[in-house]
Design a protein around this motif. Structure first.
Motif, PDB file in Angstrom:
ATOM      1  N   ASP A 118      54.121  58.444  28.503  1.00 45.07           N
ATOM      2  CA  ASP A 118      53.896  59.199  27.267  1.00 45.07           C
ATOM      3  C   ASP A 118      53.561  60.656  27.518  1.00 45.07           C
ATOM      4  N   GLY A 130      44.570  56.970  27.458  1.00 49.73           N
ATOM      5  CA  GLY A 130      45.536  56.016  27.996  1.00 49.73           C
ATOM      6  C   GLY A 130      45.212  55.692  29.436  1.00 49.73           C
ATOM      7  N   ARG A 140      48.790  53.967  25.700  1.00 47.61           N
ATOM      8  CA  ARG A 140      49.502  55.125  26.210  1.00 47.61           C
ATOM      9  C   ARG A 140      49.372  55.207  27.724  1.00 47.61           C
TER      10      ARG A 140
END
Length: 365
Positions: free
Chosen positions: A169, A88, A142
């Protein structure tokens, strides 16, 4: 011949790819110039180049230069992404001179997403962090950050900032232990408490469970770690390397135990206070005091009669006699601090670590 060059933390991200593949020099972010220069025997390898040298934030003596090969940094980053749920985009909220910040940059390179970097020259500012989170959230996928407890404590005190954290996240917590009280204050935030150090390429045990490929055992009561995330050793210190890296294991200075299969850190071996023949873990006293104050640091002071006495510096407004009573009730009389002083803020060294030597000096006055 490859060499080690001192760089500013701001340069690390751009120069990291060449350091990782060996086409450029190894990086020494913000460390002392004495750790730079040509590699010594065994400190580099053409098959697995040493990419970064991290100057440890030891409280006494000269900093040690931890030699981190590319394989260790990459293995740690890949295992972290796997544990968190996939690659992410990251907010870099800690300095890239420390291994936690460096690993945010390595993870960002692997993810192919440049991090949003906070400007930390004047310290950590909550509004800047909120703005950085808003920027990463514009990117699909993410979203993560890594923090130390002192930063988290400031964030949870600001409702808007706490909501920003909840939108991420995963938040990897390192640098210092995460108290149960602070975790409770961050209710709804996806926190992961990481245990590790420069010698393990950052956190390698998340919420008590080793990352994939990492193994943990106890040598006596000390924590030992093995796996692909281990450093090569210490710069110019083959003696310390041989002492700490034994048969594929890094033997730490931390005391630990396993509870329901999860690793629990009890504190450093050299933080156990021997008072009148009774051994008192400083960490246990600190955790108890921090139920009633904002922060606590417990150390042993030399004493002619007791050998050592328990002493505590606290941040907060709780009465000292009240604090002593709580310790006596839960941990027994030997653990009661004979010296308690209130301090405005804890002196820090490194990313969120309390400077215990400075606290000891303050309490001995």
């Amino acid at each position: 011949m490859r060499t080690i060059v001192a760089v500013s933390p701001a340069e690390v991200y751009d120069r990291l790819p060449a350091a990782l593949d060996g086409s450029g020099p190894a990086l020494l972010p913000g460390g002392p110039e004495t750790l730079a220069g040509p590699f010594g025997p065994g400190e580099d390898s053409p098959d697995d180049p040493t990419a970064v040298v991290v100057a440890t934030s030891g409280s006494t003596g000269e900093p040690k230069g931890v030699l981190l090969p590319a394989s260790a940094l990459l293995a740690s980053a890949e295992a972290t992404h796997k544990r968190l749920g996939g690659p992410g985009r990251w907010v870099l909220a800690t300095p890239a001179r420390y291994v936690g910040g460096i690993q945010v940059l390595v993870r960002s390179l692997l993810a192919g997403e440049p991090p949003v970097q906070l400007h930390l020259d004047e310290g950590f500012r909550v509004p800047d962090f909120v703005a950085a989170v808003a920027e990463v959230l514009r990117t699909p996928g993410r979203h993560y950050t890594a923090l130390v407890p002192t930063q988290l404590a400031r964030i949870v005190a600001v409702p808007q900032a706490l909501e920003a954290l909840r939108a991420l996240d995963g938040i990897v917590m390192g640098g210092a232990p995460l108290s149960a009280e602070l975790r409770a204050a961050a209710e709804g935030v996806p926190l992961v408490s990481a245990y590790g150090m420069s010698e393990t390429a950052s956190g390698c045990v998340y919420d008590g469970v080793p990352l994939d490929g990492v193994a943990v055992k106890l040598v006596g009561d000390r924590v030992a770690i093995s796996g692909p995330t281990l450093a090569r050793g210490y710069r110019n210190r083959p003696d310390l390397t041989a002492e700490s890296f034994v048969d594929g294991w890094f033997v730490t200075s931390d005391l630990g135990r396993f509870v329901d299969g999860r690793l629990e850190i009890l504190g450093r071996a050299d933080d156990v206070i021997n008072t009148g023949g009774v051994k008192v873990p400083a960490n246990a006293v600190e955790r108890l005091l921090e139920r009633y104050v904002e922060a606590a640091c417990v150390v042993g002071l030399d004493h002619p009669e007791w050998g050592q006495i328990v002493a505590a510096a606290v941040v907060g407004e709780a009465g000292h006699d009240e604090l002593r009573a709580h310790v006596r009730a839960e941990l027994g009389a030997p653990a009661v601090p004979k010296v308690v002083k209130t301090i405005d803020r804890m002196p820090l060294r490194g990313p969120g670590k309390v400077d215990r030597a400075a606290v000891r000096h303050y309490l001995s006055q």
